[in-house]
Design a protein around this motif. Structure first.
Motif, PDB file in Angstrom:
ATOM      1  N   ILE A  37       0.863  -1.277   0.080  1.00 44.39           N
ATOM      2  CA  ILE A  37      -0.039  -0.076   0.071  1.00 44.39           C
ATOM      3  C   ILE A  37       0.905   1.195  -0.082  1.00 44.39           C
ATOM      4  O   ILE A  37       1.591   1.368   0.716  1.00 44.39           O
ATOM      5  N   ASP A  39       0.212   5.182  -0.215  1.00 47.04           N
ATOM      6  CA  ASP A  39      -0.839   6.040  -0.083  1.00 47.04           C
ATOM      7  C   ASP A  39      -0.196   7.596   0.524  1.00 47.04           C
ATOM      8  O   ASP A  39       0.385   7.603   1.648  1.00 47.04           O
ATOM      9  N   VAL A  62      -2.006  -1.104  -4.189  1.00 50.70           N
ATOM     10  CA  VAL A  62      -2.587   0.086  -3.941  1.00 50.70           C
ATOM     11  C   VAL A  62      -1.595   1.093  -4.112  1.00 50.70           C
ATOM     12  O   VAL A  62      -0.979   1.339  -3.220  1.00 50.70           O
ATOM     13  N   ASN A  64      -1.890   5.358  -4.342  1.00 50.87           N
ATOM     14  CA  ASN A  64      -2.854   6.594  -4.205  1.00 50.87           C
ATOM     15  C   ASN A  64      -1.996   8.033  -4.161  1.00 50.87           C
ATOM     16  O   ASN A  64      -1.380   8.190  -3.018  1.00 50.87           O
ATOM     17  N   ARG A  91      -4.623  -3.566  -7.466  1.00 52.60           N
ATOM     18  CA  ARG A  91      -6.176  -3.291  -7.297  1.00 52.60           C
ATOM     19  C   ARG A  91      -6.384  -2.033  -7.624  1.00 52.60           C
ATOM     20  O   ARG A  91      -7.716  -1.632  -8.045  1.00 52.60           O
ATOM     21  N   SER A  92      -5.537  -1.031  -7.212  1.00 56.30           N
ATOM     22  CA  SER A  92      -5.966   0.324  -7.471  1.00 56.30           C
ATOM     23  C   SER A  92      -5.019   1.219  -7.863  1.00 56.30           C
ATOM     24  O   SER A  92      -3.962   1.285  -7.083  1.00 56.30           O
ATOM     25  N   LEU A 220     -13.185  -3.630  -2.662  1.00 55.06           N
ATOM     26  CA  LEU A 220     -12.568  -2.543  -2.187  1.00 55.06           C
ATOM     27  C   LEU A 220     -12.800  -2.270  -0.697  1.00 55.06           C
ATOM     28  O   LEU A 220     -12.885  -1.014  -0.177  1.00 55.06           O
ATOM     29  N   GLY A 233      -9.494   5.194  -3.305  1.00 53.65           N
ATOM     30  CA  GLY A 233      -9.592   3.493  -3.348  1.00 53.65           C
ATOM     31  C   GLY A 233      -8.854   2.903  -2.182  1.00 53.65           C
ATOM     32  O   GLY A 233      -8.613   1.776  -2.089  1.00 53.65           O
ATOM     33  N   THR A 234      -8.499   3.727  -1.203  1.00 60.26           N
ATOM     34  CA  THR A 234      -7.961   3.085  -0.120  1.00 60.26           C
ATOM     35  C   THR A 234      -8.807   3.024   1.056  1.00 60.26           C
ATOM     36  O   THR A 234      -9.529   4.238   1.343  1.00 60.26           O
ATOM     37  N   GLU A 238      -6.342   0.021   4.876  1.00 61.92           N
ATOM     38  CA  GLU A 238      -5.395   0.228   4.028  1.00 61.92           C
ATOM     39  C   GLU A 238      -4.324   1.321   4.288  1.00 61.92           C
ATOM     40  O   GLU A 238      -3.237   1.357   4.230  1.00 61.92           O
TER      41      GLU A 238
END
Length: 241
Positions: A37, A39, A62, A64, A91-92, A220, A233-234, A238
């Motif tokens: 992740i 972010d 992910v 972001n 996934r994102s 999600l 999307g998090t 996440e």
């Protein structure tokens, strides 16, 4: 952001969104080989995204970077080994609300796990890749507020799980009638676009800021898609909040 972050080879989640960090994204992040992740939304990041960032993180699920001041082209996803694990996991991809330029890479298609792709509110040019219609798990696709042109690809009809599609405020043409027909599994599908749909009108479903529909799907993290979309999307878990 300190370049020393790249020395954290076992780091799985890097959550720095809304924390006031600024400056460039360090290329050393590719050293975070276990990262799942990433972010860093709603900060004050600037400069380009390291070109090998997505392809050099084999476990990334992910990313972001929504709502920063990032510039330059979108980072590609390389085909084949050693990035195969990355392509199967991601996934994102949320890179909206920046100053990104260039085209949408065709490698953003054919991603078997991708559920969300938000590239809205940038300065992207070129066409919408037909390969995006091969993202069979995609639920949210936001390409609005760019400079995209050409015909909206008919391959988008394949996205049976899609609940939110926004192509508005581009220079696109084409017939989205088939895309606008919501499947029984997602009766509240929302489509916004400037191109023709099922009628001879020159616009279809173009409210200024339509609310995304809610969904109970767990792909999600469940909950409300409006919240997921706004956060890029998090989920709370996440993002580590």
């Amino acid at each position: 952001l300190p370049s020393e972050l790249g020395a954290l080879a076992k780091l799985t989640t890097l959550s720095l969104g809304d924390t006031g960090y600024y400056g460039a994204i360090p290329p050393s992040l590719h050293g975070c080989a276990s990262l799942r992740i990433l972010d860093m939304r709603s900060s004050d990041l600037s400069g380009p995204i390291p070109p090998d960032l997505l392809s050099s993180l084999p476990y990334l699920e992910v990313i972001n970077l929504n709502n920063n001041a990032v510039t330059g082209p979108l980072p590609p996803l390389l085909l084949g080994p050693p990035s195969t694990r990355n392509r199967n996991r991601i996934r994102s991809i949320c890179l909206g609300g920046n100053r990104l330029t260039g085209t949408v890479p065709s490698s953003y298609g054919n991603l078997p796990a991708l559920e969300m792709l938000t590239l809205h509110s940038n300065e992207l040019t070129g066409t919408v890749p037909s390969s995006l219609g091969e993202n069979g798990e995609c639920r949210v696709l936001a390409l609005d507020d760019n400079r995209l042109r050409g015909t909206a690809p008919s391959s988008l009809e394949k996205l049976e799980k899609l609940v939110w599609l926004s192509l508005a405020r581009n220079d696109l043409t084409g017939d989205l009638a088939a895309v606008c027909k919501s499947p029984s599994s997602h009766p509240n599908r929302t489509v916004t676009a400037d191109c023709a749909a099922a009628s001879d009108d020159d616009s279809f479903a173009l409210p200024p800021s339509p609310p995304p529909p809610s969904s109970s799907s767990g792909g999600l993290g469940g909950g409300n898609v409006a919240n997921i979309f706004a956060r890029g999307g998090t989920t709370t878990e996440e993002a580590g909040e």
